[in-house]
Each structure stands twice: as structure tokens, then as C-alpha cells.
Design a protein around this motif. Structure first.
Motif, mmCIF file in Angstrom:
data_model
loop_
_atom_site.group_PDB
_atom_site.id
_atom_site.type_symbol
_atom_site.label_atom_id
_atom_site.label_comp_id
_atom_site.label_asym_id
_atom_site.label_seq_id
_atom_site.Cartn_x
_atom_site.Cartn_y
_atom_site.Cartn_z
ATOM 1 N N TYR A 1 0.832 -1.249 -0.007
ATOM 2 C CA TYR A 1 0.137 -0.022 0.048
ATOM 3 C C TYR A 1 1.012 1.127 -0.104
ATOM 4 O O TYR A 1 0.815 2.327 -0.904
ATOM 5 C CB TYR A 1 -0.896 0.081 1.242
ATOM 6 C CG TYR A 1 -1.503 1.245 1.432
ATOM 7 C CD1 TYR A 1 -2.608 1.688 0.529
ATOM 8 C CD2 TYR A 1 -1.149 2.173 2.527
ATOM 9 C CE1 TYR A 1 -3.177 2.883 0.822
ATOM 10 C CE2 TYR A 1 -1.696 3.414 2.566
ATOM 11 C CZ TYR A 1 -2.682 3.760 1.755
ATOM 12 O OH TYR A 1 -3.398 5.214 1.968
ATOM 13 N N ASN A 2 1.969 1.416 0.825
ATOM 14 C CA ASN A 2 2.687 2.508 0.840
ATOM 15 C C ASN A 2 3.666 2.551 -0.403
ATOM 16 O O ASN A 2 3.803 3.626 -0.859
ATOM 17 C CB ASN A 2 3.783 2.470 2.286
ATOM 18 C CG ASN A 2 2.838 2.647 3.401
ATOM 19 O OD1 ASN A 2 1.941 3.640 3.642
ATOM 20 N ND2 ASN A 2 3.153 1.605 4.342
ATOM 21 N N ALA A 3 4.049 1.590 -0.911
ATOM 22 C CA ALA A 3 4.598 1.639 -2.169
ATOM 23 C C ALA A 3 3.740 2.266 -3.326
ATOM 24 O O ALA A 3 4.241 2.927 -4.066
ATOM 25 C CB ALA A 3 5.282 0.243 -2.655
ATOM 26 N N ALA A 4 2.504 1.749 -3.113
ATOM 27 C CA ALA A 4 1.454 2.329 -4.190
ATOM 28 C C ALA A 4 1.364 3.932 -4.031
ATOM 29 O O ALA A 4 1.211 4.444 -4.905
ATOM 30 C CB ALA A 4 0.204 1.549 -3.874
ATOM 31 N N GLN B 1 -3.150 -3.557 -5.835
ATOM 32 C CA GLN B 1 -3.755 -4.957 -6.178
ATOM 33 C C GLN B 1 -2.969 -5.887 -5.249
ATOM 34 O O GLN B 1 -3.716 -6.961 -4.718
ATOM 35 C CB GLN B 1 -3.744 -5.284 -7.577
ATOM 36 C CG GLN B 1 -4.818 -4.335 -8.431
ATOM 37 C CD GLN B 1 -4.590 -4.256 -9.943
ATOM 38 O OE1 GLN B 1 -3.651 -4.669 -10.493
ATOM 39 N NE2 GLN B 1 -5.681 -3.875 -10.535
ATOM 40 N N LYS B 2 -1.914 -5.930 -5.186
ATOM 41 C CA LYS B 2 -0.953 -7.012 -4.433
ATOM 42 C C LYS B 2 -1.330 -6.826 -3.083
ATOM 43 O O LYS B 2 -1.490 -7.792 -2.259
ATOM 44 C CB LYS B 2 0.487 -6.581 -4.654
ATOM 45 C CG LYS B 2 1.367 -7.877 -4.059
ATOM 46 C CD LYS B 2 1.407 -9.073 -4.198
ATOM 47 C CE LYS B 2 2.126 -10.166 -3.443
ATOM 48 N NZ LYS B 2 2.128 -11.501 -3.843
ATOM 49 N N ASN C 1 -9.620 -7.275 2.776
ATOM 50 C CA ASN C 1 -10.611 -6.317 3.833
ATOM 51 C C ASN C 1 -9.691 -4.887 4.074
ATOM 52 O O ASN C 1 -9.968 -4.281 4.999
ATOM 53 C CB ASN C 1 -10.780 -7.058 4.890
ATOM 54 C CG ASN C 1 -11.734 -8.237 4.714
ATOM 55 O OD1 ASN C 1 -12.669 -8.000 3.733
ATOM 56 N ND2 ASN C 1 -11.565 -9.303 5.297
ATOM 57 N N PHE C 2 -8.531 -4.851 3.472
ATOM 58 C CA PHE C 2 -7.759 -3.656 3.646
ATOM 59 C C PHE C 2 -8.353 -2.325 3.007
ATOM 60 O O PHE C 2 -8.247 -1.935 1.933
ATOM 61 C CB PHE C 2 -6.256 -3.852 3.127
ATOM 62 C CG PHE C 2 -5.243 -2.796 3.586
ATOM 63 C CD1 PHE C 2 -5.425 -1.847 4.579
ATOM 64 C CD2 PHE C 2 -3.855 -2.642 3.011
ATOM 65 C CE1 PHE C 2 -4.479 -1.230 5.326
ATOM 66 C CE2 PHE C 2 -2.954 -2.157 3.571
ATOM 67 C CZ PHE C 2 -3.344 -1.272 4.509
ATOM 68 N N GLU C 3 -9.111 -1.753 3.804
ATOM 69 C CA GLU C 3 -10.025 -0.597 3.264
ATOM 70 C C GLU C 3 -9.250 0.565 2.534
ATOM 71 O O GLU C 3 -9.649 0.955 1.587
ATOM 72 C CB GLU C 3 -11.101 0.157 4.568
ATOM 73 C CG GLU C 3 -11.821 -0.714 5.039
ATOM 74 C CD GLU C 3 -12.894 -1.181 3.997
ATOM 75 O OE1 GLU C 3 -13.286 -0.357 3.277
ATOM 76 O OE2 GLU C 3 -13.359 -2.473 3.748
ATOM 77 N N VAL C 4 -7.945 1.116 3.214
ATOM 78 C CA VAL C 4 -7.464 2.003 2.526
ATOM 79 C C VAL C 4 -6.797 1.618 1.217
ATOM 80 O O VAL C 4 -6.847 2.320 0.216
ATOM 81 C CB VAL C 4 -6.320 2.702 3.194
ATOM 82 C CG1 VAL C 4 -6.827 3.351 4.534
ATOM 83 C CG2 VAL C 4 -5.368 1.768 3.785
ATOM 84 N N SER C 5 -6.449 0.434 0.929
ATOM 85 C CA SER C 5 -6.075 0.261 -0.495
ATOM 86 C C SER C 5 -7.357 0.096 -1.279
ATOM 87 O O SER C 5 -7.249 0.140 -2.481
ATOM 88 C CB SER C 5 -5.512 -1.378 -0.191
ATOM 89 O OG SER C 5 -4.033 -1.362 0.229
ATOM 90 N N LYS C 6 -8.478 -0.506 -0.757
ATOM 91 C CA LYS C 6 -9.616 -0.425 -1.626
ATOM 92 C C LYS C 6 -9.935 0.897 -2.377
ATOM 93 O O LYS C 6 -10.379 1.227 -3.406
ATOM 94 C CB LYS C 6 -10.758 -0.886 -0.748
ATOM 95 C CG LYS C 6 -10.801 -2.440 -0.504
ATOM 96 C CD LYS C 6 -11.884 -2.666 0.075
ATOM 97 C CE LYS C 6 -12.122 -4.420 0.522
ATOM 98 N NZ LYS C 6 -13.312 -4.613 1.276
#
Length: 108
Positions: free
Chosen positions: A67-70, A87-88, A95-100
Motif C-alpha cells: 500500500y505504501n509503495a503504491a 492490487q498486491k 479487507n484492507f480498506e485504505v487499499s480499496k
């Protein structure tokens, strides 16, 4: 009166030119400093991206790392890489909401 009016005109013209020159110098300095700031921010973002890429290489099952790399990939303008990382992240933790939310933003 013609001589007096001409002097007033010349003084006004010189004052206007001086003011405009000062404004141009100010704008030039402002733009230069803004550019330097943006470049410094970009360098820091590239360094952060590199750091997070090392982290996910070392810890490939760490969704927060992806997520942080994204986030930093997006900040440096690499939307495709950001999407791959987010996506990874979601593959590792659906269920990782911030990634969604990041994925939704990247897909817009």
C-alpha cells in the motif's frame, strides 16, 4: 504646460516600468523557488518509493508495504506501478480498506 505634462508622463512611465520589472523579478524568483521545492519533494518521494520497494522485497507478505509503495508510486506519477502494488496489497488482505479506496481512485 506641455513640458510639465511631458515630465509627469515620463515619471509615470519610468515608475510603471520599474514596478513591472520588480514584479517580473519577484515572479521569476517565486517560480524558481517553487520548482526547487517540487524537485526536492519528488526526490524524497522517489527515495520513499525505493525504501518501500526494498521493504516488500524483504517482506513479500506485508500488505501495508505494498500500500505504501503504491502511494509513493502514484506521487511520482507511475500510476501503473501504483495499481500493481495496491492490487498486491488487496490480494494479501482483501479487507484492507485504505487499499480499496486507493484502488478506486487509481481506476478513475
Amino acid at each position: 504646460h506641455i513640458s510639465k505634462n511631458r515630465n509627469i508622463y515620463l515619471i509615470t512611465a519610468v515608475a510603471t516600468e520599474t514596478l513591472l520589472l520588480g514584479l517580473l523579478i519577484f515572479l521569476g524568483v517565486y517560480l524558481y523557488l517553487s520548482y526547487i521545492h517540487l524537485e526536492q519533494t519528488r526526490v524524497k518521494d522517489l527515495q520513499a518509493l525505493s525504501s518501500w520497494e526494498k521493504t516488500i522485497t524483504t517482506y513479500p507478505n506485508y500488505p501495508e508495504g505494498y500500500y505504501n509503495a503504491a502511494i509513493y508510486a502514484e506521487r511520482v506519477g507511475d500510476k501503473q506501478k501504483a495499481l500493481e502494488y495496491v492490487q498486491k496489497s488487496l490480494l494479501l488482505n482483501p479487507n484492507f480498506e485504505v487499499s480499496k479506496k486507493l484502488q478506486e481512485r487509481l481506476l478513475r
